[in-house]
Design a protein around this motif. Structure first.
Motif, PDB file in Angstrom:
ATOM      1  N   ASP A 190     -37.040 -23.213  14.901  1.00  0.00           N
ATOM      2  CA  ASP A 190     -38.460 -22.854  14.792  1.00  0.00           C
ATOM      3  C   ASP A 190     -38.589 -21.365  15.115  1.00  0.00           C
ATOM      4  O   ASP A 190     -38.746 -20.978  16.274  1.00  0.00           O
ATOM      5  CB  ASP A 190     -39.298 -23.701  15.743  1.00  0.00           C
ATOM      6  CG  ASP A 190     -40.787 -23.401  15.637  1.00  0.00           C
ATOM      7  OD1 ASP A 190     -41.199 -22.781  14.631  1.00  0.00           O
ATOM      8  OD2 ASP A 190     -41.541 -23.770  16.566  1.00  0.00           O
ATOM      9  N   SER A 192     -47.639 -12.204  18.625  1.00  0.00           N
ATOM     10  CA  SER A 192     -47.296 -12.954  19.834  1.00  0.00           C
ATOM     11  C   SER A 192     -48.240 -12.686  21.001  1.00  0.00           C
ATOM     12  O   SER A 192     -48.277 -13.460  21.962  1.00  0.00           O
ATOM     13  CB  SER A 192     -45.868 -12.622  20.272  1.00  0.00           C
ATOM     14  OG  SER A 192     -45.765 -11.248  20.656  1.00  0.00           O
ATOM     15  N   HIS A 206     -36.281 -17.165  19.244  1.00  0.00           N
ATOM     16  CA  HIS A 206     -37.737 -17.199  19.104  1.00  0.00           C
ATOM     17  C   HIS A 206     -38.219 -16.607  17.793  1.00  0.00           C
ATOM     18  O   HIS A 206     -39.078 -17.186  17.120  1.00  0.00           O
ATOM     19  CB  HIS A 206     -38.383 -16.509  20.301  1.00  0.00           C
ATOM     20  CG  HIS A 206     -38.359 -17.360  21.533  1.00  0.00           C
ATOM     21  ND1 HIS A 206     -38.709 -16.910  22.790  1.00  0.00           N
ATOM     22  CD2 HIS A 206     -38.015 -18.671  21.700  1.00  0.00           C
ATOM     23  CE1 HIS A 206     -38.591 -17.899  23.658  1.00  0.00           C
ATOM     24  NE2 HIS A 206     -38.166 -18.969  23.023  1.00  0.00           N
ATOM     25  N   GLN A 254     -45.068 -16.279  17.264  1.00  0.00           N
ATOM     26  CA  GLN A 254     -45.910 -16.910  18.288  1.00  0.00           C
ATOM     27  C   GLN A 254     -45.088 -17.526  19.418  1.00  0.00           C
ATOM     28  O   GLN A 254     -45.630 -17.839  20.474  1.00  0.00           O
ATOM     29  CB  GLN A 254     -46.810 -17.978  17.655  1.00  0.00           C
ATOM     30  CG  GLN A 254     -47.886 -17.431  16.737  1.00  0.00           C
ATOM     31  CD  GLN A 254     -47.369 -17.031  15.368  1.00  0.00           C
ATOM     32  OE1 GLN A 254     -46.224 -17.358  15.009  1.00  0.00           O
ATOM     33  NE2 GLN A 254     -48.189 -16.339  14.593  1.00  0.00           N
ATOM     34  N   ARG A 255     -43.779 -17.701  19.234  1.00  0.00           N
ATOM     35  CA  ARG A 255     -42.923 -18.268  20.273  1.00  0.00           C
ATOM     36  C   ARG A 255     -42.429 -17.205  21.267  1.00  0.00           C
ATOM     37  O   ARG A 255     -41.830 -17.555  22.287  1.00  0.00           O
ATOM     38  CB  ARG A 255     -41.723 -18.975  19.648  1.00  0.00           C
ATOM     39  CG  ARG A 255     -42.096 -20.178  18.782  1.00  0.00           C
ATOM     40  CD  ARG A 255     -40.875 -21.030  18.492  1.00  0.00           C
ATOM     41  NE  ARG A 255     -40.324 -21.589  19.712  1.00  0.00           N
ATOM     42  CZ  ARG A 255     -39.022 -21.727  19.967  1.00  0.00           C
ATOM     43  NH1 ARG A 255     -38.134 -21.311  19.068  1.00  0.00           N
ATOM     44  NH2 ARG A 255     -38.602 -22.257  21.093  1.00  0.00           N
ATOM     45  N   ASP A 288     -32.514 -22.122  19.790  1.00  0.00           N
ATOM     46  CA  ASP A 288     -33.730 -21.693  20.476  1.00  0.00           C
ATOM     47  C   ASP A 288     -33.906 -20.176  20.434  1.00  0.00           C
ATOM     48  O   ASP A 288     -34.253 -19.556  21.439  1.00  0.00           O
ATOM     49  CB  ASP A 288     -33.725 -22.188  21.925  1.00  0.00           C
ATOM     50  CG  ASP A 288     -35.071 -21.976  22.616  1.00  0.00           C
ATOM     51  OD1 ASP A 288     -36.097 -22.005  21.908  1.00  0.00           O
ATOM     52  OD2 ASP A 288     -35.092 -21.766  23.839  1.00  0.00           O
TER      53      ASP A 288
END
Length: 359
Positions: free
Chosen positions: A178, A259, A238, A182-183, A236
């Motif tokens: 993902d 973000s 971002h 925004q992460r 993971d």
């Protein structure tokens, strides 16, 4: 000046700007609208997005992540109008493949199929078209992607620069990946995969007949396998971006704005080849705003940063990878560079473009 910046970014009202190229009030398209900076963003935000709508488009990423038949797909398209058609280290054919493959890779997808549209100017030599096609096919095979469909149009003499290309591509996104701005959270480490500014200076040097004492080769390359090596360490990550039009500065500003975090980079850690630095100094350019075609910038959770960096440096396209900064809570939406003199400067979003027609 201190090493921290506690100023909030000023509220911007483009309708009230009095710069030489006001955005919303610009009555005609100018070259800067294609430069990947603030003018491009305004055109998308106020013309294209309202006209098209849709949740997929609202992502405004390098590629759209969509679901179809129970699987996640990345879908992207790009057009290439570079002049000259051939330059040190590549050609418009290489750009057409690598640019689209890289847009898909920035969503974590491995490109599978491309389409290719040729827009040819009447009078262009068939041999030139064949050279472009051969370069495009070779780049596709190197990237492990198949050109599955295409189209050809011819425009009247004087209405093009020989050959323009459009490519679109699709690829599968792994279920556990993902990647989106925004992460990003404060504390994320910012990594760049190598030297910046190379492609823009390479194209400019041959187009304008400039010599800098050494030939500068474009960094044009497909980054899919580098991204796979990074995701093998951890899914993971971002966000990933390839800093093409608008350079590293535009990519960092887009991520900071999306973000809601601040970004701090250290100038001396950003790898700029001496030839690129010298060329930029002579021409009054900032390397942070010069385009790249074979580099990426990654925002990585701090616990995974060292392992991801090691994996990048073990890959041929990431040997010069460096940690250049971090995401911070301060000055949300703003990018700040720590200078070699111990001060700081704001790295703004470019308004137009420094180097026209580099992709």
């Amino acid at each position: 000046m201190s090493d921290t910046v506690d100023l909030q970014p000023p509220a911007l009202d483009p309708a009230a700007w009095t710069c030489p190229a006001p955005l919303r009030d610009q009555p005609r398209i100018v070259m800067g609208h294609g430069g990947g900076g603030a003018l491009s963003a305004e055109l998308v935000r106020h013309v294209f997005a309202p006209a098209f709508g849709g949740e997929a488009l609202a992502q405004l990423g390098d590629a759209a992540a969509v679901s179809l038949g129970g699987v996640r797909l990345a879908f992207s398209t790009d057009s290439f109008v570079v002049r000259p058609l051939f330059f040190p280290g590549g050609s418009i054919g290489d750009l057409a493949v690598n640019g689209t493959v890289n847009d898909l890779a920035m969503s974590g997808a491995r490109a599978s199929y491309l389409s290719c549209g040729f827009i040819l100017e009447e009078g262009v030599e068939t041999e030139t078209v064949a050279r472009v096609a051969e370069a495009l096919g070779a780049a596709a095979r190197t990237a492990g992607v198949e050109v599955a469909t295409g189209d050809t149009k011819v425009v009247e003499a004087g209405h093009g620069d020989g050959v323009y290309l459009n490519t679109a591509g699709i690829g599968l996104i792994p279920a556990d990946v993902d990647l989106r701005p925004q992460r990003v959270v404060p504390g994320d480490v910012v990594i760049v995969s190598g030297a910046i500014g190379v492609h823009g200076v390479a194209v400019m040097s041959v187009r304008e007949g400039l010599e800098f004492g050494v030939e500068i080769q474009s960094d044009c390359a497909a980054l899919g396998t580098l991204v796979e090596a990074m995701l093998a360490v951890t899914p993971d990550l971002h966000v990933l971006r390839d800093p093409t039009r608008g350079g590293l500065a535009a990519a960092l500003n887009e991520i900071a704005a999306a973000s809601g975090t601040g970004v701090v980079v250290t100038e001396r850690e950003i790898p700029v080849p001496p030839a690129v630095a010298n060329a930029c100094a002579v021409l009054g350019l900032d390397p942070l705003y010069v385009a790249n075609e074979g580099k990426l910038v990654a925002f990585v959770p701090r616990p995974h940063a060292d392992a991801v960096l090691d994996a990048m440096r073990a890959h041929p396209l990431g040997r010069e990878s460096r940690i250049i900064g971090e995401a911070v809570e301060d000055h949300p939406g703003m990018v700040v560079a720590r200078t070699g003199l111990g001060g700081t400067r704001v790295v703004d979003m470019p308004i137009g473009e420094q180097l026209p027609r580099i992709c």
